[in-house]
Design a protein around this motif. Structure first.
Motif, PDB file in Angstrom:
ATOM      1  N   LYS A 137       0.882  -1.219   0.119  1.00 47.44           N
ATOM      2  CA  LYS A 137       0.080  -0.003  -0.020  1.00 47.44           C
ATOM      3  C   LYS A 137       0.867   1.260  -0.050  1.00 47.44           C
ATOM      4  N   ALA A 140       2.422   1.732  -3.520  1.00 51.45           N
ATOM      5  CA  ALA A 140       1.227   2.313  -4.434  1.00 51.45           C
ATOM      6  C   ALA A 140       0.981   3.737  -4.400  1.00 51.45           C
ATOM      7  N   THR A 141       0.984   3.994  -2.873  1.00 49.92           N
ATOM      8  CA  THR A 141       0.658   5.628  -2.640  1.00 49.92           C
ATOM      9  C   THR A 141       1.858   6.302  -3.028  1.00 49.92           C
ATOM     10  N   LYS A 142       3.032   5.894  -2.929  1.00 52.81           N
ATOM     11  CA  LYS A 142       4.116   6.831  -3.161  1.00 52.81           C
ATOM     12  C   LYS A 142       4.095   6.944  -4.847  1.00 52.81           C
ATOM     13  N   GLU A 143       3.975   6.037  -5.406  1.00 52.02           N
ATOM     14  CA  GLU A 143       3.970   6.048  -7.162  1.00 52.02           C
ATOM     15  C   GLU A 143       2.713   6.996  -7.472  1.00 52.02           C
ATOM     16  N   LYS A 144       1.592   6.887  -7.015  1.00 50.49           N
ATOM     17  CA  LYS A 144       0.533   7.912  -6.893  1.00 50.49           C
ATOM     18  C   LYS A 144       0.936   9.428  -6.706  1.00 50.49           C
ATOM     19  N   LEU A 145       1.633   9.498  -5.808  1.00 45.25           N
ATOM     20  CA  LEU A 145       2.013  10.950  -5.215  1.00 45.25           C
ATOM     21  C   LEU A 145       3.152  11.358  -6.282  1.00 45.25           C
ATOM     22  N   CYS A 146       3.893  10.551  -6.871  1.00 43.57           N
ATOM     23  CA  CYS A 146       5.140  11.086  -7.366  1.00 43.57           C
ATOM     24  C   CYS A 146       4.869  11.829  -8.751  1.00 43.57           C
ATOM     25  N   LYS A 147       3.485  11.720  -8.977  1.00 44.39           N
ATOM     26  CA  LYS A 147       3.085  12.275 -10.187  1.00 44.39           C
ATOM     27  C   LYS A 147       3.260  13.856 -10.024  1.00 44.39           C
ATOM     28  N   SER A 152       6.910  14.597  -5.447  1.00 52.74           N
ATOM     29  CA  SER A 152       8.114  13.800  -5.701  1.00 52.74           C
ATOM     30  C   SER A 152       9.353  14.239  -4.961  1.00 52.74           C
TER      31      SER A 152
END
Length: 164
Positions: A137, A140-147, A152
């Motif tokens: 989790k 997944a949250t980090k990947e979503k936030l890196c946008k 980032s």
């Protein structure tokens, strides 16, 4: 020796550990300029002190302040990843997926209690399904936030470990 060469040409100046740390803290201040770090630190430290922290001049204050920011970022990251609400005077939202987050929270608390009772080892905690679920989790949250560029930057400010 040639006329244009100096005896000082072969001397290499090196900074000591403290001055390297000052330089590093100053580089963090420069990299995070405009990201909100100054504003985040101001409620705790005076504005002039924050300027010194971000320039690398107030080393111990900067280290303490950055550790506080890191802890706050981890709390917010966990809140978002696990969809749990934190007590706050400003928040009135309820999270949609509370049953799943309640189950994860309960299982994590049980694992924590067993670990401190000596019933679990560090290795068994790392290999547990609840730990894996939390790590998944978080990733997944980090990947979503890196946008977002600012997110980032902040996420790259956090230390990385083998699980996230």
């Amino acid at each position: 020796m040639k006329k244009n060469e100096s005896d000082l040409k072969h001397i290499v100046l090196r900074l000591g550990g403290f001055h390297i740390e000052m330089s590093f803290l100053g580089s963090i201040g420069r990299l995070t300029a405009g990201s909100g770090l100054h504003e985040v630190l101001e409620p705790v430290y005076a504005s002039n002190a924050v300027n010194h922290m971000l320039s690398g001049k107030a080393v111990s204050r900067a280290v303490r302040g950055f550790m506080m920011v890191e802890n706050a970022l981890h709390i917010l990251l966990m809140k978002g990843a696990l969809r749990v609400s934190l007590p706050s005077a400003h928040e009135t939202d309820t999270e949609a997926d509370s049953s799943e987050s309640d189950e994860i929270g309960e299982r994590a608390c049980e694992l924590y209690d067993r670990f401190f009772a000596g019933e679990e080892t560090t290795k068994s905690v790392e290999q547990s399904s609840i730990f894996s679920a939390i790590c998944t989790k978080l990733v997944a949250t980090k990947e979503k936030l890196c946008k977002s560029r600012t997110s980032s930057l902040w996420l790259n400010f956090l230390p990385h470990d083998k699980h996230s």
